[in-house]
Structure formats: C-alpha cells, structure tokens
Enzyme design. Structure first.
Site, PDB file in Angstrom:
ATOM      1  N   SER A 143      -3.638   8.487  -1.055  1.00  0.00           N
ATOM      2  CA  SER A 143      -4.807   8.493  -1.821  1.00  0.00           C
ATOM      3  C   SER A 143      -5.553   7.057  -1.744  1.00  0.00           C
ATOM      4  CB  SER A 143      -4.408   8.517  -3.438  1.00  0.00           C
ATOM      5  OG  SER A 143      -5.207   8.263  -4.258  1.00  0.00           O
ATOM      6  N   ARG A 184      -2.560  15.305  -9.974  1.00  0.00           N
ATOM      7  CA  ARG A 184      -1.601  14.638 -10.320  1.00  0.00           C
ATOM      8  C   ARG A 184      -1.735  14.059 -11.655  1.00  0.00           C
ATOM      9  NH1 ARG A 184      -2.633  10.117  -6.085  1.00  0.00           N
ATOM     10  NH2 ARG A 184      -0.903   9.100  -7.066  1.00  0.00           N
ATOM     11  N   LYS A 228      -9.288   6.905   1.017  1.00  0.00           N
ATOM     12  CA  LYS A 228     -10.533   6.447   0.373  1.00  0.00           C
ATOM     13  C   LYS A 228     -11.167   5.339   1.245  1.00  0.00           C
ATOM     14  CE  LYS A 228      -9.196   6.703  -3.675  1.00  0.00           C
ATOM     15  NZ  LYS A 228      -8.536   6.840  -5.029  1.00  0.00           N
ATOM     16  N   ASP A 277      -8.843  13.760  -2.062  1.00  0.00           N
ATOM     17  CA  ASP A 277      -8.095  12.969  -3.068  1.00  0.00           C
ATOM     18  C   ASP A 277      -8.721  13.242  -4.351  1.00  0.00           C
ATOM     19  OD1 ASP A 277      -6.678  10.654  -4.098  1.00  0.00           O
ATOM     20  OD2 ASP A 277      -8.703   9.724  -4.348  1.00  0.00           O
ATOM     21  N   HIS A 281      -9.178  -3.352  -2.415  1.00  0.00           N
ATOM     22  CA  HIS A 281      -8.753  -2.029  -3.635  1.00  0.00           C
ATOM     23  C   HIS A 281      -7.681  -2.688  -4.291  1.00  0.00           C
ATOM     24  CE1 HIS A 281      -8.788   2.077  -4.737  1.00  0.00           C
ATOM     25  NE2 HIS A 281      -7.430   1.835  -5.013  1.00  0.00           N
TER      26      HIS A 281
END
Ligand code: URA
Length: 440
Positions: free
Chosen positions: A183, A168, A187, A161, A82
C-alpha cells in the site's frame, strides 16, 4: 483465470504468479472482482503472508494502476517521506521545510487522517486559504520556486490502493506486513521522487505494535524501493506515546511552527531532526552528522520557518496565522483533566489519546464527517513525568461540549499513574538501509 481459484491457492499458503496478481488487481479496480471475493483474498493473505517476490509484484501492479508521476520538470533531487501513521505525528510540516531550506526538493503528496491517526492534508487545511489541490503545473512551479510543495493525493495516484485500503479498513486486514508495504510503496513509487525516507512507527499507537514486526515491515519496504531503483531508508520511531504535546489540526500546525522557530517540544524536535538528516543524506548533502548540522542550522537561522511561510503563501494560505496562532479559529469550549493522585505516568496508550481527539472533533468518525480544525488536546504531562494531585494533565478543546465526558473517560482508562518512575523509552529504535539494520 478465476478469482475463486486464486483465493483457494492463497488459502492453502501457495504462491501467486505475477499473472495471477495482475489479474486480481486489474479485475478489482475495474469492478469485475467483487468486494466479497477480494475480502476473502485479503484475509487469506493476512493468515498466510506473501513471498518477497509476490509483495514486489503486488506493489508494482498497484503503483501502475494509475498515473506514474514524472517529476523531471523539477530541477534537483526529489526526496519523499512517509510515516506509517501515528498520533501527534506532524513531522512532515517540520522536515519538509527543513530539507527544502537546505537544498533538497520536496514534492510531496500526503493523505488525510485515518482512524485514530492524523493526516497531513487535514492539518494543512487548518491554515486559512491553503490549497491542498494544485494542478500538476502549479505543483511543479511551487517546488521549483519554494523547494517544497505539500498537496493532497491526486485522484488517480494508485487507485488500486485507494479501493483496497477502504476494504481493508472494514475487514480487519490493515495490520498485515505485505498489505501495508505494498500500500505505502505503491503510492511512493507512483509519486515519482528519486529517494524515499520511511518513518515506521512502533508501539501502542502504531499499526505495528512490536519492534520486530516494525523492522520486518521496514526491511520489506526498503527492499521494494531499492528494487525499483529508488534510494530508500527507514527509521523505526516510537509511537507508544504521542509525538509532541498537541493533537488536533491547527494545534499541530502551531506546534510544528514552534519547532521551526527553535522552541518546540524536545521529543518532536529530536525525531524531526533525525528524519530531516536522513532525507538530506539521501539527496547527497553529506554524511549523517553533516546533514544533522545543516538541519539544525536551518532552524537556528530561521530559513526553515521562512521556507514554510513562502510555500503557504504560494499555495494561497494566510501565513500570518503561523506568526500569531491566536488568528487560527478558536474552539468555543475548553476543559481540563486533573490528576487524582501523586505519582508518575507509567502508561499512556497513544491509540486511545488519538481516539480522544477524534471524539473532540479533530478526526473523522465516518468517511463523510467534517473535521473541526480547532478541536483537539494539549498534553501537559507525558509518559515518565511526575505528577501531583490536582496538576492539569490535559487541556481539551472542542465545538461540542458534550464530547468532554467521553474523552475524559477514555483518558482515565488509558493513562496509568504509578508510584515509581518508569524506564525511559528511546525515540528512535533503529535505522534500516539496504541489507543493513542498525539498532540504537
Ligand atoms: N498507511 C498506508 O498508506 N497504508 C497502510 O496500509 C498503512 C498505513
């Protein structure tokens, strides 16, 4: 329990209990807690932070708000990756096939572009016919057959999220370590891989602008991953300057293929090799040096490129565009920006370059906007390069000719040409493992 009392507690910097965090997220997902109360809580968290225990609890509750995917139907060790988001960051398209060609399993769900940062799913959709939505069985079958499948996030992956992120985005609460860490890690934990490599971007184009904050974010996420039983490593990589030369969707797919064919830009190739080596290390293919050699070999012998083509075909895509880029849809308008003086590029604001690509049509102005896959830009000169008056600095591509003016204005405001060459900046600043930070 009342949300009002929880907001009051956090406003005074107190610690929320596990039950209170569960109540808040459950209530928000069900629509029982309204956006205005959650906005207030987010801002209280932004100002007062959260303890490590609160962040872990928030992450776990968010992960469990939807499906926790079981990847056991895929043989072998699965590794996920990620990036915290960047400009010109197309490394998933490069490291995914490298790792798969070397025997790792990559079952990866990616996101779309966000603000000035691009997203892997948008880039993949620039490949004609490529399906980013597969059902669970097709996804597993593709990984078992090709070693890799890259798809979009399924609707029910960490829905908490999804809802919180949208809030946000419009309440100026994105750049907050507890909120970014929960967040991303919610995931990643829900997506089911055995190990996770995090690419934490630092600099003007990143959500974290300083190295100290980026290291803190990396340590927080590594601790959450390891605490949940997943081997997790983070690299802190530069995002003061866009990565590679191309920004835009089909442009970035083509540039990624250049790297896989062994002739991509040096910075992108180096960052990709370091990320791939760490992913191979996580799945147990050797020490970091051995893993780097494996990654390099998969480029030299063409196996990484062929792995990507095989996945594209398996997901309905036309792999001929990857061999001949002129087959991608071409933008009807093209314009150049030229240097007005001699010197060196001493500053290049990556966020502004990302915004330029959005103006040209490569990203979304609103949540509903369509993406122009052919739009974007190619940088001919980057931070530190010498330039002569009249040199082409950038070529821009778009379907809306009127966009050139705004894009050029933004470029001229955000790139500085000075008289002396600036100091070189590292591409990778640090590596964070459980209880260990190595600075390079
Ligand atoms: N990427 C995410 O998925 N979440 C964040 O909060 C920031 C970047």
């Amino acid at each position: 329990m009342r949300m009002y009392d929880l907001i009051t507690k956090k406003k005074h910097g107190e610690v929320l209990t596990d039950e209170e965090i569960q109540f808040m997220i459950d209530g928000y997902v069900k629509g029982e807690i309204p956006d205005y109360q959650m906005s207030s809580m987010l801002m209280a968290i932004w100002f007062n932070g959260m303890t490590d225990h609160e962040i872990t609890q928030l992450t776990m509750v968010m992960a469990k708000s939807g499906d926790m995917i079981d990847l056991s139907a895929i043989a072998g060790k699965k590794v996920d990756k990620h990036s915290t988001g960047g400009v010109g960051d197309k490394t998933t398209l490069i490291v995914g096939p490298i790792v798969a060609a070397c025997g790792g399993k990559v079952a990866k769900m990616s996101g779309r572009g966000l603000g000035h940062t691009g997203g892997t799913v948008d880039k993949l959709e620039a490949i004609p016919g490529y399906k980013t939505a597969l059902d669970r069985q097709e996804f597993f079958d593709t990984v078992n057959k090709c070693g890799i499948s890259l798809i979009g996030q399924s609707g029910n992956l960490a829905p908490a999220d999804k809802k919180l992120y949208a809030l946000r985005d419009v309440t100026a609460t994105v750049d907050c370590i507890p909120l970014i860490a929960s967040s991303i890690m919610s995931k990643k934990l829900a997506a089911g891989s055995d190990c996770i490599l995090l690419d934490v971007k630092t600099g003007s184009g990143a959500f974290m602008k300083t190295l100290d904050d980026s290291i803190k974010l990396a340590q927080t996420m590594v601790a959450i991953g390891e605490g949940a039983g997943r081997r997790t490593v983070a690299l802190i990589t530069d995002m003061d300057t866009p990565l590679g030369l191309g920004i835009g969707n089909s442009i970035e797919v083509a540039e990624s293929m250049d790297v896989l064919k062994g002739h991509g830009p040096a910075d992108l190739t180096e960052v990709s090799l370091q990320l791939a080596a760490n992913m191979l290390y996580l799945v147990g293919k050797g020490d970091l040096d051995e893993c780097r050699k494996l990654a390099e070999k998969s480029i030299e012998d063409g196996s990484a490129f062929e792995t990507f083509c095989t996945m594209v075909k398996a997901q309905g895509g036309d792999d001929s565009v990857l061999r001949d880029y002129s087959k991608f849809a071409q933008a009807p308008f093209k314009a150049e920006i030229k240097a007005e003086e001699d010197g060196f590029i001493t500053k290049m604001n990556a966020e502004a370059i990302g915004e330029m690509s959005v103006i040209l049509g490569a990203g979304r102005e609103t949540k509903e906007s369509d993406i122009d896959f052919s739009a974007g830009l190619m940088l001919h000169k980057k931070y530190g390069d010498a330039v002569k008056k009249g040199d082409v600095l950038v070529t821009m591509y778009t379907s809306k000719e009127a966009a050139f003016k705004g894009a050029e204005e933004l470029y001229r405001k955000s790139v500085v040409i000075g008289s002396t060459a600036p100091a070189k900046e590292p591409l990778v600043y640090a590596r964070v493992e459980k209880d260990k930070v190595e600075k390079y």
